[in-house]
Design a protein around this motif. Structure first.
Motif, mmCIF file in Angstrom:
data_model
loop_
_atom_site.group_PDB
_atom_site.id
_atom_site.type_symbol
_atom_site.label_atom_id
_atom_site.label_comp_id
_atom_site.label_asym_id
_atom_site.label_seq_id
_atom_site.Cartn_x
_atom_site.Cartn_y
_atom_site.Cartn_z
ATOM 1 N N LEU A 86 72.979 52.042 11.980
ATOM 2 C CA LEU A 86 72.007 50.921 11.678
ATOM 3 C C LEU A 86 70.845 50.601 12.625
ATOM 4 N N ALA A 87 69.621 50.787 12.385
ATOM 5 C CA ALA A 87 68.413 50.457 13.015
ATOM 6 C C ALA A 87 67.678 49.345 12.358
ATOM 7 N N ILE A 88 67.681 48.035 13.006
ATOM 8 C CA ILE A 88 67.397 46.947 12.382
ATOM 9 C C ILE A 88 66.495 46.151 13.247
ATOM 10 N N ALA A 89 65.334 45.744 12.354
ATOM 11 C CA ALA A 89 64.188 44.983 13.219
ATOM 12 C C ALA A 89 65.083 43.526 13.535
ATOM 13 N N PRO A 90 64.816 43.275 15.004
ATOM 14 C CA PRO A 90 65.616 42.090 15.388
ATOM 15 C C PRO A 90 65.398 40.668 14.485
ATOM 16 N N VAL A 91 66.153 39.743 14.182
ATOM 17 C CA VAL A 91 65.831 38.603 13.767
ATOM 18 C C VAL A 91 65.465 37.334 14.792
ATOM 19 N N LYS A 92 64.607 36.767 14.342
ATOM 20 C CA LYS A 92 64.109 35.775 15.392
ATOM 21 C C LYS A 92 65.077 34.682 15.754
ATOM 22 N N ASN A 93 65.952 34.132 14.771
ATOM 23 C CA ASN A 93 66.940 33.524 14.950
ATOM 24 C C ASN A 93 68.353 33.937 15.503
ATOM 25 N N PRO A 94 68.469 33.500 17.018
ATOM 26 C CA PRO A 94 69.584 34.198 17.851
ATOM 27 C C PRO A 94 70.979 34.320 16.730
ATOM 28 N N ALA A 95 71.041 33.088 16.169
ATOM 29 C CA ALA A 95 72.406 32.935 15.646
ATOM 30 C C ALA A 95 72.648 33.863 14.412
ATOM 31 N N ARG A 96 71.483 34.216 13.732
ATOM 32 C CA ARG A 96 71.436 35.160 12.470
ATOM 33 C C ARG A 96 71.444 36.396 13.154
ATOM 34 N N MET A 97 71.153 36.905 14.135
ATOM 35 C CA MET A 97 71.372 38.108 14.781
ATOM 36 C C MET A 97 72.718 38.499 15.229
ATOM 37 N N GLU A 98 73.336 37.316 15.843
ATOM 38 C CA GLU A 98 74.536 37.495 16.254
ATOM 39 C C GLU A 98 75.676 37.522 15.083
ATOM 40 N N TRP A 99 75.197 37.041 14.157
ATOM 41 C CA TRP A 99 75.863 36.988 12.945
ATOM 42 C C TRP A 99 75.819 38.131 12.211
ATOM 43 N N PHE A 100 74.724 39.083 12.104
ATOM 44 C CA PHE A 100 74.780 40.084 11.730
ATOM 45 C C PHE A 100 75.494 41.286 12.743
ATOM 46 N N LEU A 101 75.576 41.233 13.851
ATOM 47 C CA LEU A 101 76.372 42.083 14.697
ATOM 48 C C LEU A 101 77.820 41.851 14.425
ATOM 49 N N GLU A 102 78.254 40.695 14.428
ATOM 50 C CA GLU A 102 79.813 40.331 14.098
ATOM 51 C C GLU A 102 80.122 40.886 12.894
ATOM 52 N N LYS A 103 79.114 40.629 11.492
ATOM 53 C CA LYS A 103 79.849 41.302 10.374
ATOM 54 C C LYS A 103 79.642 42.730 10.197
ATOM 55 N N ALA A 104 78.516 43.370 10.835
ATOM 56 C CA ALA A 104 78.487 44.961 10.791
ATOM 57 C C ALA A 104 79.717 45.461 11.626
ATOM 58 N N THR A 105 80.173 44.862 12.533
ATOM 59 C CA THR A 105 81.473 45.247 13.316
ATOM 60 C C THR A 105 82.606 45.203 12.299
ATOM 61 N N GLU A 106 82.705 44.157 11.937
ATOM 62 C CA GLU A 106 83.864 43.771 10.986
ATOM 63 C C GLU A 106 84.041 44.969 10.086
ATOM 64 N N ILE A 107 82.809 45.073 8.970
ATOM 65 C CA ILE A 107 82.814 45.981 8.054
ATOM 66 C C ILE A 107 82.994 47.309 8.394
ATOM 67 N N GLY A 108 82.439 47.748 9.518
ATOM 68 C CA GLY A 108 82.270 49.070 10.019
ATOM 69 C C GLY A 108 81.113 49.807 10.313
ATOM 70 N N VAL A 109 80.738 49.960 11.682
ATOM 71 C CA VAL A 109 79.337 50.357 12.201
ATOM 72 C C VAL A 109 79.501 51.143 13.390
ATOM 73 N N SER A 110 78.832 52.339 13.510
ATOM 74 C CA SER A 110 79.276 53.161 14.604
ATOM 75 C C SER A 110 78.180 52.818 15.759
ATOM 76 N N CYS A 111 76.764 52.425 15.390
ATOM 77 C CA CYS A 111 75.842 52.290 16.431
ATOM 78 C C CYS A 111 74.790 51.361 15.719
ATOM 79 N N ILE A 112 74.401 50.622 16.721
ATOM 80 C CA ILE A 112 73.228 49.657 16.263
ATOM 81 C C ILE A 112 71.958 49.693 17.148
ATOM 82 N N THR A 113 70.769 49.899 16.628
ATOM 83 C CA THR A 113 69.566 49.962 17.267
ATOM 84 C C THR A 113 68.512 48.966 16.882
#
Lengths: 244, 244
Positions: A86-113
């Motif tokens: 998943l290549a994603i434009a970073p979100v301004k709010n750090p908590a929202r970005m970290e939330w994305f990282l957590e949930k993507a990992t839980e659901i299953g992702v190989s690589c984030i850019t």
């Protein structure tokens, strides 16, 4: 079950493995001693972040060093089974970005850019902090594969460097867009781009299409970037499950 | 576009509608004046939370009252098109529960009920605060339908009161479980239960099955409760989209 992230397990396991000793990294060692209060003789469960999973017995547990001898080791199949990038434009709010990282990992992702777009943020959160979020989510969900967190990249550079056979760009602009479930190719590693709050620019969408990216939508709802990222990861997992 | 949540719009629209006046509720009025700095004559965009969407012109904008005259009104189809009711064991961490409420609203949910389970929390967050999260997410995603937030209910009471034709319980225990996409009935209102971190007890699963709930899984990943809730809402939306 509590898992410890011990990257060195991967190296140890390449040799004889069973009977070898590994040291816990500093943060894991501290957690092991001061929070979980483990002592010598206790059995620990380890993952190496690249599919290795082991049991180990604590043989040294003091402030200088937390060392364990490996008593069992097994290798998990890649997870997710088909690579999801998943290549994603970073979100301004750090908590929202970290939330994305957590949930993507839980659901299953190989690589984030993180990808820098015309209308998105160029500020970059702390890679160390993002890495810690990924590790915590991996352990919490009992996985042994740690998503790879790549360095932020410019949109145009990503267009040149993308190698995945299935390349998708999610946007909300005009033009035909397929659903991710239709566009994903079963069994093929996929790269999906999610844009910033203001969406990709028409130029970016055109550039992506000329680079072989298929335009997709993520459903009828208007989603925040971080929600779009999570929905995209979930859809690619579903597409992989259907294709597997 | 900035939307204002004005429940009174629903009542006004039942009469002649166009030309009627509505007062903005206190929080919306404050936001309108002090943050967005609107003045008399400005055009506002309103939603009523039950499918009504209107335009209005500010005719009074002072600290005592913010009043607007309705200049256009239309009614949206129900959203989601097929009712989705999620009953979820409340999450201990308030931020995680609020995150679930926001994301479920963004993706599309009709009704949310906190459910008290054997192994879950019985503490209840602030309903007012939860309601504000739902309203903010509705406005942010440009929706005109506000999810209904029901009072917390005991698991056994929910078993007795559930009326949805499609009833599903997501759990991680033994026994056959179908995927949500297979188990959801196209075009039928659905109720899906998501359990606490420790899962539903075997007794609860048995009780649900005897009450006509179909056991389902949410994929291969081990998900936190709030992630399971979001994934469940997404799957039911996909099932509805496929069925629609």
């Amino acid at each position: 079950m509590e898992w410890f992230y011990v990257p060195a397990l991967a190296e140890v396991s390449q040799g004889v493995g069973i009977g070898s000793e590994v040291d816990l990294p500093e943060a894991e060692a501290r957690h092991c001693l001061t929070v979980l209060r483990h002592r010598e003789g206790d059995v620990l469960h380890l993952v190496d972040g690249c599919g290795g999973r082991g049991e180990a017995r604590l043989v040294q547990a003091d402030k200088r060093q937390v060392r364990a001898v490996i008593t069992a080791f097994e290798r998990d199949a890649p997870d997710p089974a088909v690579a999801i990038h998943l290549a994603i434009a970073p979100v301004k709010n750090p908590a929202r970005m970290e939330w994305f990282l957590e949930k993507a990992t839980e659901i299953g992702v190989s690589c984030i850019t993180p990808v820098w777009t015309q209308r998105g943020e160029r500020r970059h959160g702390s890679s160390d902090r993002w890495q810690r979020v990924l590790v915590a989510a991996m352990k919490q969900s009992g996985r042994s594969w740690l998503p790879e967190l790549r360095e932020p990249i410019k949109f145009s550079d990503l267009m040149r460097s993308a190698t995945e056979p299935c390349r998708l760009i999610a946007h909300c602009g005009p033009g035909e867009r397929r659903s991710v479930l239709q566009a994903a190719q079963p069994g093929q590693p996929a790269l999906l781009l999610v844009g910033p709050e203001g969406d990709f620019s028409p130029d970016e969408v055109a550039l992506a299409e000329s680079a072989g990216f298929v335009p997709v939508h993520l459903g009828a709802s208007r989603l925040r970037t971080e929600t779009a990222g999570v929905v995209a990861v979930h859809l690619l997992n579903l597409a992989g499950a259907v294709g597997a």
